[in-house]
Design a protein around this motif. Structure first.
Motif, PDB file in Angstrom:
ATOM      1  N   GLY A  46       0.812  -1.220   0.000  1.00 37.26           N
ATOM      2  CA  GLY A  46       0.000   0.000   0.000  1.00 37.26           C
ATOM      3  C   GLY A  46       0.833   1.253   0.000  1.00 37.26           C
ATOM      4  N   LEU A  47       1.878   1.287  -0.843  1.00 39.61           N
ATOM      5  CA  LEU A  47       2.856   2.371  -0.784  1.00 39.61           C
ATOM      6  C   LEU A  47       2.278   3.727  -1.181  1.00 39.61           C
ATOM      7  CD1 LEU A  47       4.701  -0.174  -0.706  1.00 39.61           C
ATOM      8  CD2 LEU A  47       6.371   1.132  -2.012  1.00 39.61           C
ATOM      9  N   ASN A  48       1.386   3.772  -2.168  1.00 40.43           N
ATOM     10  CA  ASN A  48       0.853   5.046  -2.688  1.00 40.43           C
ATOM     11  C   ASN A  48       1.992   6.026  -2.979  1.00 40.43           C
ATOM     12  OD1 ASN A  48      -1.804   4.160  -2.483  1.00 40.43           O
ATOM     13  ND2 ASN A  48      -2.027   4.942  -0.401  1.00 40.43           N
ATOM     14  N   GLU A  49       2.940   5.581  -3.754  1.00 46.79           N
ATOM     15  CA  GLU A  49       4.178   6.328  -3.977  1.00 46.79           C
ATOM     16  C   GLU A  49       3.942   7.640  -4.716  1.00 46.79           C
ATOM     17  OE1 GLU A  49       8.418   5.803  -6.381  1.00 46.79           O
ATOM     18  OE2 GLU A  49       7.099   4.072  -6.066  1.00 46.79           O
ATOM     19  N   LYS A  50       4.594   8.699  -4.217  1.00 48.91           N
ATOM     20  CA  LYS A  50       4.614  10.005  -4.871  1.00 48.91           C
ATOM     21  C   LYS A  50       6.066  10.472  -4.931  1.00 48.91           C
ATOM     22  CE  LYS A  50       0.150  11.205  -2.769  1.00 48.91           C
ATOM     23  NZ  LYS A  50      -0.567  12.156  -1.880  1.00 48.91           N
ATOM     24  N   SER A  51       6.294  11.586  -5.582  1.00 50.00           N
ATOM     25  CA  SER A  51       7.641  12.145  -5.643  1.00 50.00           C
ATOM     26  C   SER A  51       7.676  13.480  -4.904  1.00 50.00           C
ATOM     27  CB  SER A  51       8.086  12.351  -7.089  1.00 50.00           C
ATOM     28  OG  SER A  51       9.367  12.979  -7.132  1.00 50.00           O
ATOM     29  N   LYS A  52       8.703  13.641  -4.063  1.00 45.45           N
ATOM     30  CA  LYS A  52       8.905  14.913  -3.365  1.00 45.45           C
ATOM     31  C   LYS A  52       9.747  15.875  -4.204  1.00 45.45           C
ATOM     32  CE  LYS A  52      10.681  13.092   0.424  1.00 45.45           C
ATOM     33  NZ  LYS A  52      11.201  12.992   1.817  1.00 45.45           N
ATOM     34  N   GLY A  53      10.261  15.379  -5.325  1.00 51.82           N
ATOM     35  CA  GLY A  53      11.143  16.183  -6.165  1.00 51.82           C
ATOM     36  C   GLY A  53      12.390  15.389  -6.506  1.00 51.82           C
ATOM     37  N   LYS A  54      13.464  16.106  -6.832  1.00 53.33           N
ATOM     38  CA  LYS A  54      14.713  15.461  -7.195  1.00 53.33           C
ATOM     39  C   LYS A  54      15.855  15.975  -6.330  1.00 53.33           C
ATOM     40  CE  LYS A  54      13.575  14.398 -12.023  1.00 53.33           C
ATOM     41  NZ  LYS A  54      13.589  12.942 -11.786  1.00 53.33           N
ATOM     42  N   THR A  55      16.858  15.119  -6.161  1.00 53.39           N
ATOM     43  CA  THR A  55      18.056  15.516  -5.433  1.00 53.39           C
ATOM     44  C   THR A  55      18.938  16.368  -6.341  1.00 53.39           C
ATOM     45  OG1 THR A  55      19.388  13.633  -6.153  1.00 53.39           O
ATOM     46  CG2 THR A  55      17.968  13.309  -4.226  1.00 53.39           C
ATOM     47  N   ARG A  56      20.022  16.893  -5.785  1.00 52.52           N
ATOM     48  CA  ARG A  56      20.978  17.659  -6.583  1.00 52.52           C
ATOM     49  C   ARG A  56      21.597  16.810  -7.692  1.00 52.52           C
ATOM     50  NH1 ARG A  56      23.785  22.160  -4.451  1.00 52.52           N
ATOM     51  NH2 ARG A  56      25.752  21.208  -5.091  1.00 52.52           N
ATOM     52  N   GLU A  57      21.648  15.476  -7.445  1.00 51.01           N
ATOM     53  CA  GLU A  57      22.225  14.577  -8.446  1.00 51.01           C
ATOM     54  C   GLU A  57      21.202  14.144  -9.498  1.00 51.01           C
ATOM     55  OE1 GLU A  57      23.861  15.130  -4.982  1.00 51.01           O
ATOM     56  OE2 GLU A  57      22.539  13.396  -4.882  1.00 51.01           O
ATOM     57  N   GLY A  58      19.933  14.607  -9.362  1.00 49.31           N
ATOM     58  CA  GLY A  58      18.915  14.280 -10.341  1.00 49.31           C
ATOM     59  C   GLY A  58      18.110  13.041 -10.030  1.00 49.31           C
TER      60      GLY A  58
END
Length: 343
Positions: free
Chosen positions: A73-85
């Motif tokens: 039940g992860l319901n994965e989203k993205s918080k954005g990207k790191t400096r390394e992409g």
């Protein structure tokens, strides 16, 4: 004949007032003193209790992490990207764990600053059961109290989220760190999928120990799998092209790879001699490991050998080197110059 008035002496009035104040002070000084003392006492924290709650918080968070993964039940989203992409995922495991860990710590120690990797407004009434684990009672004395305002707690509700989404659960940990005036003092690293919890209290004790031997001349170096940047080339420049470089997820896992693990977990974790990271990293990722290593006579410093201040901003911009059982200064002297701000 006019009636004669009564004239009060200003000096007499002053003396009378002073006497009244003296009587009141005598009657209530004890009461006020005890109340002020009680107030001061409420603002102090027993560090053995805080260690016990930190262990319980990491374990409770770990149960949420495991449940969400087991139920897919992860319901994965993205918080954005790191400096390394690289993508920074957010899952229900992160949030559910955060809610248990953050609220348990704040409900038990409301005056203590708690910094978490995750943020939401859900209030959980979870409370401490007042239980102190037997190994903590055996190794740690109670009664060491510090002012709550000197404490900063860093929690990572789910370290190695990227690997968590890929079902590489051996890398996953939940972590709690207690810093006093910016110095890491208590570290807890819990493995949700094995149930093992490592803890250390600087100057007091730990349930962990270093391995019996390490290689400093040809070290096995563990580095980040998902945020490695150019670390592999950097490590080989320092120690030679034949250097073994282990890519792994999770800062907590990497610290555990430097230590002797219990036989039940030893086969599922890599063994490294040094942990190196050359890009930006957050303090909730590394504070618990720093405290655990310090409790065992090891070190975690910047690439330049400077202590990391675990207060204020959550970002450590200077990279890190972590070791135990080897000459940390000698390791640092072999490292090439590196400016994380330029990479």
């Amino acid at each position: 004949m006019a009636p004669m008035g009564i004239r009060l002496s200003p000096l007499g009035v002053a003396v009378f007032c002073l006497l009244g104040v003296g009587v009141i002070y005598h009657l209530y000084a004890g009461v006020l003193s005890s109340r002020f003392a009680a107030f001061r006492q409420r603002r102090k924290v027993d560090l053995r209790n805080l260690l016990a709650v930190s262990v319980e918080a990491a374990v409770l968070g770990g149960k949420e992490v495991k449940t969400v993964r087991d139920e897919n039940g992860l319901n994965e989203k993205s918080k954005g990207k790191t400096r390394e992409g690289a993508s920074e995922p957010l899952t229900m495991g992160d949030l559910q764990s955060h809610r248990k860990m953050f609220n348990l710590l704040k409900n038990t120690f409301p005056d203590v600053t708690v910094n978490s990797e995750e943020h939401d407004n859900v209030v959980d009434k979870v409370t401490w059961n007042q239980d102190i684990p037997a190994d903590i009672l055996d190794k740690i004395e109670g009664g060491r109290e510090v002012p709550s305002e000197s404490i900063t707690v860093w929690i990572d509700p789910l370290d190695a989220t990227q690997e968590y989404t890929e079902s590489l659960v051996k890398y996953v940990t939940t972590m709690v760190c207690v810093a006093i005036d910016g110095k890491p003092v208590i570290g807890v690293i819990h493995q949700p999928f094995t149930g093992f919890t490592a803890w250390g209290f600087v100057g007091q004790g730990s349930n962990m120990r270093p391995r019996s031997s390490y290689s400093a001349s040809h070290p096995k170096v563990i580095v980040s799998r998902s945020h490695s940047g150019k670390v592999k080339g950097y490590v080989q420049d320092a120690f030679g092209n034949g250097t073994t470089v282990i890519e792994a997820g999770g800062a907590g896992y990497k610290v555990l790879s430097l230590l002797e693990m219990p036989s039940s977990s030893a086969g599922s974790i890599d063994q490294a001699d040094v942990y190196i990271h050359i890009t930006f990293i957050k303090k909730w990722d590394i504070c618990a490991g720093a405290a655990l290593l310090n409790a065992l006579g090891g070190q975690m410093t910047t690439l330049k050998g400077e202590d990391i201040d675990y207060s204020g901003t959550p970002v450590n911009k200077e990279g890190l080197v972590a070791s135990v059982g080897v000459d940390h200064k000698a390791i640092l002297e072999r490292l090439p110059n590196w400016d994380p701000d330029k990479h």
